[in-house]
Design a protein around this motif. Structure first.
Motif, PDB file in Angstrom:
ATOM      1  N   ALA A 127     -72.343 -11.969  17.847  1.00  0.00           N
ATOM      2  CA  ALA A 127     -72.421 -11.288  18.472  1.00  0.00           C
ATOM      3  C   ALA A 127     -72.321 -10.035  18.522  1.00  0.00           C
ATOM      4  O   ALA A 127     -71.230 -10.007  17.320  1.00  0.00           O
ATOM      5  CB  ALA A 127     -71.901 -11.567  20.006  1.00  0.00           C
ATOM      6  N   ALA A 128     -72.556  -8.358  19.182  1.00  0.00           N
ATOM      7  CA  ALA A 128     -71.916  -7.596  19.077  1.00  0.00           C
ATOM      8  C   ALA A 128     -71.098  -7.238  18.826  1.00  0.00           C
ATOM      9  O   ALA A 128     -69.918  -7.952  19.760  1.00  0.00           O
ATOM     10  CB  ALA A 128     -72.486  -6.630  20.000  1.00  0.00           C
ATOM     11  N   THR A 129     -71.113  -5.985  17.579  1.00  0.00           N
ATOM     12  CA  THR A 129     -69.420  -6.674  17.270  1.00  0.00           C
ATOM     13  C   THR A 129     -69.139  -4.974  16.841  1.00  0.00           C
ATOM     14  O   THR A 129     -69.973  -4.112  17.058  1.00  0.00           O
ATOM     15  CB  THR A 129     -69.420  -6.599  15.884  1.00  0.00           C
ATOM     16  OG1 THR A 129     -70.297  -8.187  15.130  1.00  0.00           O
ATOM     17  CG2 THR A 129     -68.057  -6.960  14.621  1.00  0.00           C
ATOM     18  N   LYS A 130     -67.194  -4.635  17.091  1.00  0.00           N
ATOM     19  CA  LYS A 130     -66.752  -3.842  17.278  1.00  0.00           C
ATOM     20  C   LYS A 130     -66.131  -2.991  16.444  1.00  0.00           C
ATOM     21  O   LYS A 130     -65.192  -4.520  15.855  1.00  0.00           O
ATOM     22  CB  LYS A 130     -66.867  -2.971  18.680  1.00  0.00           C
ATOM     23  CG  LYS A 130     -65.597  -4.015  19.302  1.00  0.00           C
ATOM     24  CD  LYS A 130     -65.402  -3.053  21.223  1.00  0.00           C
ATOM     25  CE  LYS A 130     -63.325  -3.713  20.997  1.00  0.00           C
ATOM     26  NZ  LYS A 130     -63.686  -3.076  22.582  1.00  0.00           N
ATOM     27  N   LEU A 131     -65.872  -2.053  16.139  1.00  0.00           N
ATOM     28  CA  LEU A 131     -63.909  -1.920  15.600  1.00  0.00           C
ATOM     29  C   LEU A 131     -62.793  -1.660  16.002  1.00  0.00           C
ATOM     30  O   LEU A 131     -63.071  -0.641  16.692  1.00  0.00           O
ATOM     31  CB  LEU A 131     -64.236  -0.664  13.913  1.00  0.00           C
ATOM     32  CG  LEU A 131     -63.059   0.172  13.759  1.00  0.00           C
ATOM     33  CD1 LEU A 131     -62.830  -0.881  12.579  1.00  0.00           C
ATOM     34  CD2 LEU A 131     -62.944   1.588  13.179  1.00  0.00           C
ATOM     35  N   ILE A 132     -62.355  -2.095  15.765  1.00  0.00           N
ATOM     36  CA  ILE A 132     -60.959  -2.476  16.615  1.00  0.00           C
ATOM     37  C   ILE A 132     -59.276  -1.573  15.558  1.00  0.00           C
ATOM     38  O   ILE A 132     -59.237  -2.791  14.311  1.00  0.00           O
ATOM     39  CB  ILE A 132     -60.259  -3.648  16.971  1.00  0.00           C
ATOM     40  CG1 ILE A 132     -61.303  -4.219  18.498  1.00  0.00           C
ATOM     41  CG2 ILE A 132     -59.013  -3.214  17.777  1.00  0.00           C
ATOM     42  CD1 ILE A 132     -61.039  -5.343  18.253  1.00  0.00           C
ATOM     43  N   LEU A 133     -59.524  -0.364  15.982  1.00  0.00           N
ATOM     44  CA  LEU A 133     -58.775  -0.259  14.911  1.00  0.00           C
ATOM     45  C   LEU A 133     -57.146   0.359  15.525  1.00  0.00           C
ATOM     46  O   LEU A 133     -56.862   1.528  16.806  1.00  0.00           O
ATOM     47  CB  LEU A 133     -58.568   2.190  14.791  1.00  0.00           C
ATOM     48  CG  LEU A 133     -57.991   2.613  13.210  1.00  0.00           C
ATOM     49  CD1 LEU A 133     -57.883   0.981  12.468  1.00  0.00           C
ATOM     50  CD2 LEU A 133     -59.402   3.690  13.093  1.00  0.00           C
ATOM     51  N   ASP A 134     -55.714  -0.814  15.749  1.00  0.00           N
ATOM     52  CA  ASP A 134     -54.564  -0.702  16.192  1.00  0.00           C
ATOM     53  C   ASP A 134     -53.989   0.033  15.658  1.00  0.00           C
ATOM     54  O   ASP A 134     -53.388   0.171  14.528  1.00  0.00           O
ATOM     55  CB  ASP A 134     -54.708  -1.561  16.511  1.00  0.00           C
ATOM     56  CG  ASP A 134     -55.274  -2.628  18.252  1.00  0.00           C
ATOM     57  OD1 ASP A 134     -55.341  -1.622  19.043  1.00  0.00           O
ATOM     58  OD2 ASP A 134     -55.286  -3.727  17.962  1.00  0.00           O
ATOM     59  N   GLU A 135     -52.881   0.764  16.152  1.00  0.00           N
ATOM     60  CA  GLU A 135     -51.642   1.264  15.376  1.00  0.00           C
ATOM     61  C   GLU A 135     -50.623   0.740  16.197  1.00  0.00           C
ATOM     62  O   GLU A 135     -50.378   0.290  17.526  1.00  0.00           O
ATOM     63  CB  GLU A 135     -51.498   2.408  15.817  1.00  0.00           C
ATOM     64  CG  GLU A 135     -50.395   3.572  15.319  1.00  0.00           C
ATOM     65  CD  GLU A 135     -51.374   4.913  15.686  1.00  0.00           C
ATOM     66  OE1 GLU A 135     -49.658   5.665  15.831  1.00  0.00           O
ATOM     67  OE2 GLU A 135     -51.888   5.945  15.516  1.00  0.00           O
ATOM     68  N   PHE A 136     -49.681  -0.341  15.706  1.00  0.00           N
ATOM     69  CA  PHE A 136     -48.345  -0.581  15.455  1.00  0.00           C
ATOM     70  C   PHE A 136     -46.728   0.104  15.630  1.00  0.00           C
ATOM     71  O   PHE A 136     -46.925   0.710  14.477  1.00  0.00           O
ATOM     72  CB  PHE A 136     -47.855  -1.862  15.312  1.00  0.00           C
ATOM     73  CG  PHE A 136     -49.192  -2.867  15.685  1.00  0.00           C
ATOM     74  CD1 PHE A 136     -48.977  -3.846  17.282  1.00  0.00           C
ATOM     75  CD2 PHE A 136     -50.534  -2.644  14.504  1.00  0.00           C
ATOM     76  CE1 PHE A 136     -50.334  -4.708  17.228  1.00  0.00           C
ATOM     77  CE2 PHE A 136     -51.623  -3.496  15.541  1.00  0.00           C
ATOM     78  CZ  PHE A 136     -51.231  -4.440  17.087  1.00  0.00           C
ATOM     79  N   GLU A 137     -46.190   0.884  16.124  1.00  0.00           N
ATOM     80  CA  GLU A 137     -45.067   1.208  15.841  1.00  0.00           C
ATOM     81  C   GLU A 137     -43.659   0.966  15.863  1.00  0.00           C
ATOM     82  O   GLU A 137     -42.958  -0.279  16.219  1.00  0.00           O
ATOM     83  CB  GLU A 137     -44.799   2.525  16.856  1.00  0.00           C
ATOM     84  CG  GLU A 137     -45.291   3.511  16.945  1.00  0.00           C
ATOM     85  CD  GLU A 137     -45.483   4.669  16.044  1.00  0.00           C
ATOM     86  OE1 GLU A 137     -44.700   4.763  14.526  1.00  0.00           O
ATOM     87  OE2 GLU A 137     -46.763   4.850  15.745  1.00  0.00           O
ATOM     88  N   LEU A 138     -43.149   0.644  14.032  1.00  0.00           N
ATOM     89  CA  LEU A 138     -42.395  -0.472  14.239  1.00  0.00           C
ATOM     90  C   LEU A 138     -40.778   0.266  13.194  1.00  0.00           C
ATOM     91  O   LEU A 138     -41.241   1.589  12.844  1.00  0.00           O
ATOM     92  CB  LEU A 138     -42.522  -2.082  12.763  1.00  0.00           C
ATOM     93  CG  LEU A 138     -43.830  -2.042  13.107  1.00  0.00           C
ATOM     94  CD1 LEU A 138     -44.176  -2.891  11.956  1.00  0.00           C
ATOM     95  CD2 LEU A 138     -43.375  -3.011  14.396  1.00  0.00           C
ATOM     96  N   LYS A 139     -39.641   0.234  14.155  1.00  0.00           N
ATOM     97  CA  LYS A 139     -38.619   0.872  13.239  1.00  0.00           C
ATOM     98  C   LYS A 139     -37.954   0.121  11.916  1.00  0.00           C
ATOM     99  O   LYS A 139     -38.392  -1.470  11.914  1.00  0.00           O
ATOM    100  CB  LYS A 139     -37.489   0.697  14.684  1.00  0.00           C
ATOM    101  CG  LYS A 139     -37.998   1.742  15.868  1.00  0.00           C
ATOM    102  CD  LYS A 139     -37.645   2.517  16.012  1.00  0.00           C
ATOM    103  CE  LYS A 139     -37.926   3.490  17.177  1.00  0.00           C
ATOM    104  NZ  LYS A 139     -37.976   5.172  16.446  1.00  0.00           N
ATOM    105  N   LYS A 140     -37.241   0.653  11.587  1.00  0.00           N
ATOM    106  CA  LYS A 140     -36.894   0.000  10.018  1.00  0.00           C
ATOM    107  C   LYS A 140     -35.874  -1.865  10.668  1.00  0.00           C
ATOM    108  O   LYS A 140     -35.159  -1.892  11.925  1.00  0.00           O
ATOM    109  CB  LYS A 140     -35.526   0.164   9.966  1.00  0.00           C
ATOM    110  CG  LYS A 140     -35.216  -0.139   8.327  1.00  0.00           C
ATOM    111  CD  LYS A 140     -34.103   0.791   7.672  1.00  0.00           C
ATOM    112  CE  LYS A 140     -33.725  -0.303   6.404  1.00  0.00           C
ATOM    113  NZ  LYS A 140     -32.587   1.377   6.335  1.00  0.00           N
ATOM    114  N   GLY A 141     -36.294  -2.334  10.044  1.00  0.00           N
ATOM    115  CA  GLY A 141     -36.278  -4.088  10.598  1.00  0.00           C
ATOM    116  C   GLY A 141     -36.700  -4.416  11.413  1.00  0.00           C
ATOM    117  O   GLY A 141     -36.523  -5.809  11.260  1.00  0.00           O
TER     118      GLY A 141
END
Length: 913
Positions: A127-141
């Motif tokens: 099926a029609a495909t899309k780019l998913i560019l996700d951003e996650f913010e993580l603290k140390k640990g």
């Protein structure tokens, strides 16, 4: 010698009187020269008697073929639906092609239902495909858990394809080894920004799908997915002779599809580096906007390559396997439109909405039109793809949403299609005609976005006038080739090399954003107004261009060009620049408005930019000097903001036709040159003109009537006399028409015929109004008769009048205001259909000295009867899916419409000259 002046409209008399005139200047008519129509099969609820009945009606009206597109069905007829590609459906396709063949018609089919391509064979993996560019913010640990999922909870079929962690100083931590993990965690060693690339799915399904065609939209960029799509058709077609002329693909309306599962591998193969190694900048999170723009440019170039490589080329190959050709609408695609148009056998553009013309009396009701003006320059993207490769046809989906439903006249259609002809289109498809069983009450089955070219339409009996006109014009356009002086480079990299957004879908409806602001567009418009003819060229087209005797040859079958013009642009391929200098060295004339400044993209940027600078330096142009030129090998390169002076210096002269107010297109066939001249101005153009194409003789081929005439010339000047709303075809040739053309130089009104008419309604409904005797002509909606107000159909206007016929004179009948088309009879003889402005006809040979009888059968539009149906709350809009909407895509309701003018309004006058 006594001069005799006879109108060029005399031809209809000659037709009526049986006299013959040599027709050898017109080509023999083929089915492609006639207009075709998109034939909507609602629910594919078709049967043999109705298919054969409708095809017979189409052929009689002058259609050359149909383009079948199955869509959603009418409610209450579900038991008649045929599942797309089922044995029953394939049997009805065979019935259609068999009957069309006996009628001399052709059949194209949409290789799908509704749009875009998709269906039950497309599972989520294809099926029609899309780019998913996700951003996650993580603290140390903090930890992330695998498998990592997109943030969008609607995504349930996806692949993690790249994973990068970035510290606060933007230094990178590669996490590629975690991509395929289905268990476990990863702990952030410091505060981290995590970027994840997923290959997801748009979830789009086929729009307006027919039974058996429902399902996900195809991933057009994937090789395996496209193969899966075509396999279903290969199975259905197995062992069956199709007798289909072409497979069709509608406009690219694949929303949000900008990726495919193996995109990163394809990107690396094409561009030579890994996109995922530059993820921070590709995501626009870095500090280098220029790098982001370059990465986006490379990404968009790869999207373009995959669309051609994995979809369009296989689509054309698939068509050829079944002895058919491919026909594709490239607009809306996220790619280089000209190249994508050229990847099919027939490039197809489309018009959407209506244009404004200065033609007096041409109705344009602002409440009934969309806020969209078709731009003929947009059509040249498709026609250029045809012309530069020497192909024969450019087709067009024509008249989509020309006006509000039931309010489009044939007269309104004429200048709209003429704009397409002027842009180089030569294979018109109406949008459109809906299959409707004979037993379905008025207005029959209808499609929500079409001008309804259906037998139920009041104008159907007069449609032959428009169809014959289109046939004659297309007979010339298809038998000749475009004769354009210039190639104009389209700077696609100025669109692609941009940090904003992701893919760049170039849509017809968005030309205000991506086309109109550019110097490319502004310069093209200016050159056209100046009288130059041109096609657009891409990097790919230029790569295959050769130079011979100073002329640019884009293919062996194309007419050579005399120069290439490069409007001001910022980004330019160093490979293309090198090619252009090679062509100049071999004798080509090259004109830059301004020198480009940089190479596009990111891969091997330093080496490519160094090569670019070296090539620019080789020109030796001084900085900050406006107008310069240099000899370069056998050719010449100009750097100038005054392209007109450069062209005239090179003795490349424009046509002066535009100075008269006429529009033109020039074509060649062997030693013959054809000029298609159209008057969209507000008055008759009566001028002497000089054409660039010189010949021993000049002839008029009148596409409104089919007659041919000699045109006298002196010092290579010919006189044109073209009323507003009319067109000529002028042939410059060693051949010549047999009958001299006689101009209208003197005219006198000899009769005013707007009183004492008898009117009888002869066909239509909901009921036939009672006959009337009119003291003075007016719209039949003003007569105080409710049946007439609600009526759509045909009324016959009759009267007698007397004249003293002067045998040295000719006589021209002018109908004045006609709402909306008419057929004229004089003394019982057919004088022809008057279907468009200027609604006048020469009737000299049909008149007698003394008393004459005139009968004018006038048809109005469907609007008043539809208004009555909605006021009576008759349920005629009863379809699945979108049902039936108005021009603004709201629920359709005509109950509050004002009655449209109808009938013969006049003044009707007779003129001698």
């Amino acid at each position: 010698m006594k001069k005799i002046y006879i109108s060029f409209l005399l031809v209809c008399n000659l037709l009526a009187s049986g006299r013959s005139i040599a027709q050898d200047l017109w080509p023999a008519i083929t089915k492609e020269m006639k207009p075709w129509t998109r034939w909507w099969w609602l629910g594919s609820a078709v049967d043999r008697p109705n298919v054969e009945r409708e095809l017979t009606l189409f052929e009689k009206s002058g259609f050359g073929g149909v383009e079948i597109t199955p869509i959603y069905g009418a409610k209450g007829f579900e038991s008649n639906y045929l599942s797309f590609l089922s044995p029953q459906w394939m049997n009805m396709l065979a019935v259609t092609t068999d009957k069309a063949g006996t009628l001399g018609m052709g059949v194209d089919i949409n290789l799908g239902t509704g749009w875009p391509f998709g269906g039950p064979q497309i599972k989520e993996k294809d099926a029609a495909t899309k780019l998913i560019l996700d951003e996650f913010e993580l603290k140390k640990g903090e930890k992330i858990t695998f498998p990592l999922k997109p943030k969008d909870p609607k995504q349930h079929y996806f692949f993690l394809q790249a994973l990068r962690a970035f510290r606060s100083d933007n230094s990178e931590i590669k996490l590629d080894e975690y991509i395929s993990k289905t268990t476990g965690t990863w702990e952030a060693p410091t505060d981290i920004r995590l970027l994840a690339v997923f290959s997801g799915r748009t979830g789009q399904k086929v729009k307006r799908a027919a039974p058996g065609g429902e399902g996900y939209t195809l991933d057009h960029l994937g090789k395996q997915s496209v193969g899966s799509y075509f396999n279903r058709f290969a199975e259905a077609f197995k062992g069956k002779p199709l007798h289909v002329r072409a497979f069709f693909n509608d406009s690219y309306e694949v929303y949000g599809a900008n990726w495919t599962d193996d995109f990163l591998q394809s990107f690396e193969q094409i561009k030579g580096y890994k996109l995922q190694d530059n993820l921070l900048d590709f995501a626009g999170r870095g500090k280098d906007e220029a790098k982001t723009a370059g990465l986006k440019s490379d990404y968009r170039e790869v999207v373009n390559a995959l669309l051609a490589q994995n979809f369009l080329n296989p689509f054309t190959d698939f068509a050829h396997r079944y002895k058919a050709i491919s026909k594709n609408q490239a607009h809306g695609s996220p790619g280089n439109l000209i190249d994508l148009y050229a990847d099919a056998d027939i490039a197809e553009c489309e018009t959407f909405g209506s244009s404004s013309f200065d033609i007096p009396g041409l109705r344009r009701d602002t409440a009934d039109i969309r806020n969209v003006d078709p731009d003929p320059m947009m059509a040249k993207f498709a026609t250029s793809a045809t012309n530069v490769y020497g192909k024969k046809y450019t087709s067009s989906e024509t008249f989509t949403w020309l006006t509000e439903h039931f309010k489009t006249s044939l007269s309104q259609a004429k200048p709209e299609v003429e704009q397409l002809f002027l842009a180089g289109v030569n294979h018109v498809f109406y949008h459109g005609t809906t299959y409707s069983p004979q037993n379905v009450p008025f207005p029959g089955w209808l499609f929500y976005a079409s001008v309804n070219f259906v037998p139920q339409n009041s104008f159907w009996d007069h449609l032959t006038g428009l169809n014959q006109y289109i046939t004659r014009v297309q007979s010339i356009l298809q038998s000749s080739r475009a004769d354009n002086e210039l190639l104009i480079y389209w700077p696609i990299y100025d669109i692609w090399n941009n940090a904003k957004g992701m893919d760049k879908a170039l849509k017809v409806h968005d030309v205000d954003d991506w086309l109109h602001p550019t110097e490319f567009y502004k310069q093209s418009v200016q050159l056209q107004k100046r009288g130059y003819s041109f096609d657009f060229a891409t990097d790919k087209i230029l790569a295959g261009t050769t130079v011979n005797d100073g002329e640019l040859h884009t293919s062996k079958d194309a007419i050579p060009y005399r120069a290439i013009y490069i409007p001001a642009c910022r980004y330019f391929s160093e490979v293309t620049l090198q090619k252009i200098l090679e062509m100049a060295n071999q004798g080509a004339t090259v004109i830059f408005q301004k020198l480009p400044q940089a190479v596009p993209g990111y891969g091997q940027l330093e080496e490519r930019h160094a090569m670019f600078n070296k090539l620019i330096a080789s020109l030796g142009f001084a900085k900050d000097k406006a107008n310069q030129y240099t000899a370069f090998g056998k050719g010449k390169i100009y750097l100038t903001t005054d392209v007109n002076s450069a062209l005239e210096t090179e003795d490349i002269a424009p046509e002066r036709i535009n100075q008269t107010g006429l529009k033109f297109s020039r074509r060649v066939a062997g030693k013959d040159s054809y000029y298609y001249l159209v008057n969209h101005s507000g008055q008759t153009v009566d001028r002497y003109i000089t054409l660039n194409a010189k010949a021993a003789y000049y002839s008029l081929l009148d596409p409104q009537t089919g007659r041919t005439y000699q045109l006298p010339s002196a010092d290579d000047k010919i006189r044109v006399q073209i009323p507003s709303g009319y067109s000529w075809i002028v042939l410059a040739s060693e051949r010549q028409a047999k009958e001299p053309f006689r101009y209208q130089d003197e005219s006198i009104q000899v009769a005013q015929l707007d009183r004492d008419w008898k009117v009888r309604f002869v066909a239509g409904g909901p009921v036939l109004p009672k006959p009337q005797k009119l003291d003075r002509l007016s719209s039949w909606t003003k007569w105080g008769d409710k049946d007439a107000i609600n009526f759509s159909g045909t009324a016959a206007f009759e009267k007698t009048f007397s004249i003293h016929k002067d045998q040295s004179k000719s006589y021209l009948l002018k109908l004045g205001r006609v709402a909306e088309s008419a057929r004229v009879y004089i003394n019982g003889k057919d004088a022809g259909v008057l279907w468009s402005i200027p609604f006048q006809q020469d009737i000299t040979t049909l008149l007698v000295d003394g008393e004459n009888k005139i009968r004018i059968e006038v048809a109005n539009l469907m609007a008043n009867r539809i208004r009555h149906l909605d006021q009576q709350k008759v349920s005629w809009r009863n379809y699945h899916e979108i049902n039936f909407v108005n021009i603004n895509y709201k629920n359709f309701d005509a109950s509050d419409w004002k009655p449209m003018e109808s009938g013969l309004i006049g003044p009707v006058t007779l003129w001698s000259y």
